[in-house]
Design an enzyme around this catalytic site. Structure first.
Site, mmCIF file in Angstrom:
data_model
loop_
_atom_site.group_PDB
_atom_site.id
_atom_site.type_symbol
_atom_site.label_atom_id
_atom_site.label_comp_id
_atom_site.label_asym_id
_atom_site.label_seq_id
_atom_site.Cartn_x
_atom_site.Cartn_y
_atom_site.Cartn_z
ATOM 1 N N GLU A 199 0.826 -1.219 0.000
ATOM 2 C CA GLU A 199 0.000 0.000 0.000
ATOM 3 C C GLU A 199 0.853 1.260 0.000
ATOM 4 O O GLU A 199 0.391 2.349 0.342
ATOM 5 C CB GLU A 199 -0.958 -0.015 1.200
ATOM 6 C CG GLU A 199 -2.004 -1.117 1.067
ATOM 7 C CD GLU A 199 -3.053 -1.112 2.159
ATOM 8 O OE1 GLU A 199 -2.883 -0.382 3.160
ATOM 9 O OE2 GLU A 199 -4.042 -1.843 2.013
ATOM 10 N N LYS A 328 -15.804 -1.228 2.189
ATOM 11 C CA LYS A 328 -15.129 -1.635 0.949
ATOM 12 C C LYS A 328 -16.188 -2.238 0.039
ATOM 13 O O LYS A 328 -16.786 -3.265 0.389
ATOM 14 C CB LYS A 328 -14.071 -2.703 1.248
ATOM 15 C CG LYS A 328 -12.879 -2.226 2.081
ATOM 16 C CD LYS A 328 -12.076 -3.427 2.576
ATOM 17 C CE LYS A 328 -10.717 -3.027 3.128
ATOM 18 N NZ LYS A 328 -10.071 -4.157 3.842
HETATM 19 P P1 PGA Z 1 -6.640 -5.884 2.185
HETATM 20 O O1 PGA Z 1 -6.078 -4.957 3.334
HETATM 21 O O2 PGA Z 1 -7.080 -5.040 1.062
HETATM 22 O O3 PGA Z 1 -5.443 -6.744 1.876
HETATM 23 O O4 PGA Z 1 -7.773 -6.682 2.780
HETATM 24 C C1 PGA Z 1 -6.590 -3.730 3.655
HETATM 25 C C2 PGA Z 1 -7.160 -3.715 5.036
HETATM 26 O O5 PGA Z 1 -7.056 -4.706 5.792
HETATM 27 O O6 PGA Z 1 -7.760 -2.726 5.423
HETATM 28 ZN ZN ZN Z 2 -8.197 -3.538 7.537
#
Ligand code: PGA
Ligand code: ZN
Length: 405
Positions: A199, A328
């Site tokens: 990230e 998300k």
């Molecule tokens: P991920 O991580 O996109 O790999 O699930 C992001 C998060 O845990 O917020």
């Molecule tokens: Zn998370």
């Protein structure tokens, strides 16, 4: 009524170089929306399945054969009907036949095509105020660990949390913390080759506490020089190091009560304003203990515990598990499902933080949905094209134009 005349699919790559799929929705008047499906690494057990068993190849074949004919000729303005059709064609509980990423790409592509038809931004089209009184805080990853960085701390993400300012000020402050963290690590380990994780945060072979010390000092120095409020935050992604009832760090093993006390102490000692997934994804009770202890001064955010699912959020509200939920879209697969969860959060005074995935795409729609949802935070990282795309889109929404001189 504006009719969908074509739906197309393309195999593309995400920021980790893994294959995913993007969808384009085209209307009779020649407007188009295109979006892709991002992918997680530390995924929650209750998320929809990103791809069918046969991966992107099977997702593409199913989409062309079953979804395209079901979606062409629909009214592009009917987002709820479009998303319901995705569920109907899929026919499973968790999008395991068409794939959650196919659903996400299509749902967003339809919303973008509709916004383009109306000559509006996606944020406006989804109901955002033209001049929001409050912008989402920028939650930006400065140091990576866990599954996003080989050889780093156990804690997955060390954030700069920049609230209560203009988008430009927030982005500047968070990026300044990222830079200061890099400088501090370089100073402490002058011969170390520094890298960046999935990230965009730094990766260094340091422990959790050392990482927190560096992050906290970086936030303090940026606060001093910019006078902007920027504070440390964490995403522990604790499900990833929880097994047999214990939280297993490299340097300590804690039971549930020990973990509550440990995280509460970190919040106090480092003045953390943001703590995500400090417990296992089924630990509604310990979440509530921590929220009772620190929730008045810190966002306690549930990601894997809720996976953006309305029913799981309902349980979290009943048990007072957290004061915020991570949102998300591809955890549930459609904008309509996401909006239902956001509405439940709002109705119960729970903050929302709209989030990227660790494997993301250089697209900006996340900033639009964060603003449209009235989110308290936009969590989208700071560096790397796929992260900067979202921050720059927030700046565009924030009207950050400067007079020519
Ligand atoms: P991920 O991580 O996109 O790999 O699930 C992001 C998060 O845990 O917020
Ligand atoms: Zn998370």
């Amino acid at each position: 009524m504006s009719v969908i005349t074509d739906v197309r699919f393309r195999r593309i790559f995400d920021s980790r170089g893994r294959e995913t799929l993007e969808a384009t929705v085209e209307t009779a008047r020649g407007f188009r929306g295109t979006a892709g499906g991002p992918s997680g690494e530390s995924t929650g057990t209750h998320e929809v399945q990103a791809f069918p068993k046969g991966g992107v190849t099977e997702a593409m074949a199913t989409a062309a054969r079953d979804l395209r004919p079901a979606l062409v000729a629909r009214d592009v303005a009917d987002q709820a009907g479009f998303d319901a059709k995705l569920h109907e064609v899929d026919g499973t509980e968790n999008f395991s036949r068409i794939g959650g990423n196919t659903a996400t790409a299509l749902s967003l592509a339809a919303a973008l095509a509709h916004a383009a038809e109306d000559g509006r931004t996606l944020a406006e089209s989804l109901g955002a105020a033209a001049h929001p009184s409050q912008w989402p805080a920028v939650v930006g990853n400065c140091l990576n660990g866990g599954r996003h960085a080989i050889g780093g701390p156990d804690i997955q993400e060390f954030h700069a949390y920049a609230p209560d300012a203009t988008p430009l000020e927030e982005v500047r402050a968070a990026i300044a913390v990222h830079r200061a963290v890099g400088e501090a690590i370089h100073k402490a380990y002058p011969t170390l080759a520094l890298g960046r994780g999935d990230e965009g945060g730094w990766v260094a072979p340091i422990g959790n506490i050392e990482a927190l010390e560096i992050l906290t000092a970086a936030c303090a120095s940026v606060r001093d020089t910019t006078k902007l409020p920027v504070y440390p935050g964490l995403d522990l992604a604790a499900s990833e190091f929880y097994s047999d009832g214990k939280y297993r760090y490299k340097d300590r093993t804690l039971d549930s009560d020990g973990q509550v006390a440990f995280v509460a102490e970190l919040v106090d000692r480092y003045d953390l304003r943001y703590v995500e997934d400090p417990f296992d994804q089924e630990a509604f009770g310990p979440f509530a203990q921590l929220t009772a202890a620190v929730g008045s001064k810190c966002l306690v955010v549930g990601d894997d515990i809720y996976t953006t699912k309305r029913s799981r959020l309902g349980r979290g509200i009943a048990e007072k598990s957290s004061n915020a939920i991570l949102i998300k879209v591809n955890q549930v697969g459609t904008l309509t499902d996401t909006l239902a969860t956001v509405a439940l959060a709002k109705a119960n005074g729970m903050a929302t933080v709209t989030s990227h995935r660790s494997g993301d795409l250089p697209e900006g729609w996340l900033a639009h949905v964060a603003v449209a949802f009235g989110s308290a935070g936009l969590k989208c990282g700071l560096l790397g094209g796929e992260r900067v795309a979202k921050l720059n889109e927030l700046l565009r929404l924030g009207g950050a134009t400067e007079a020519p001189h």
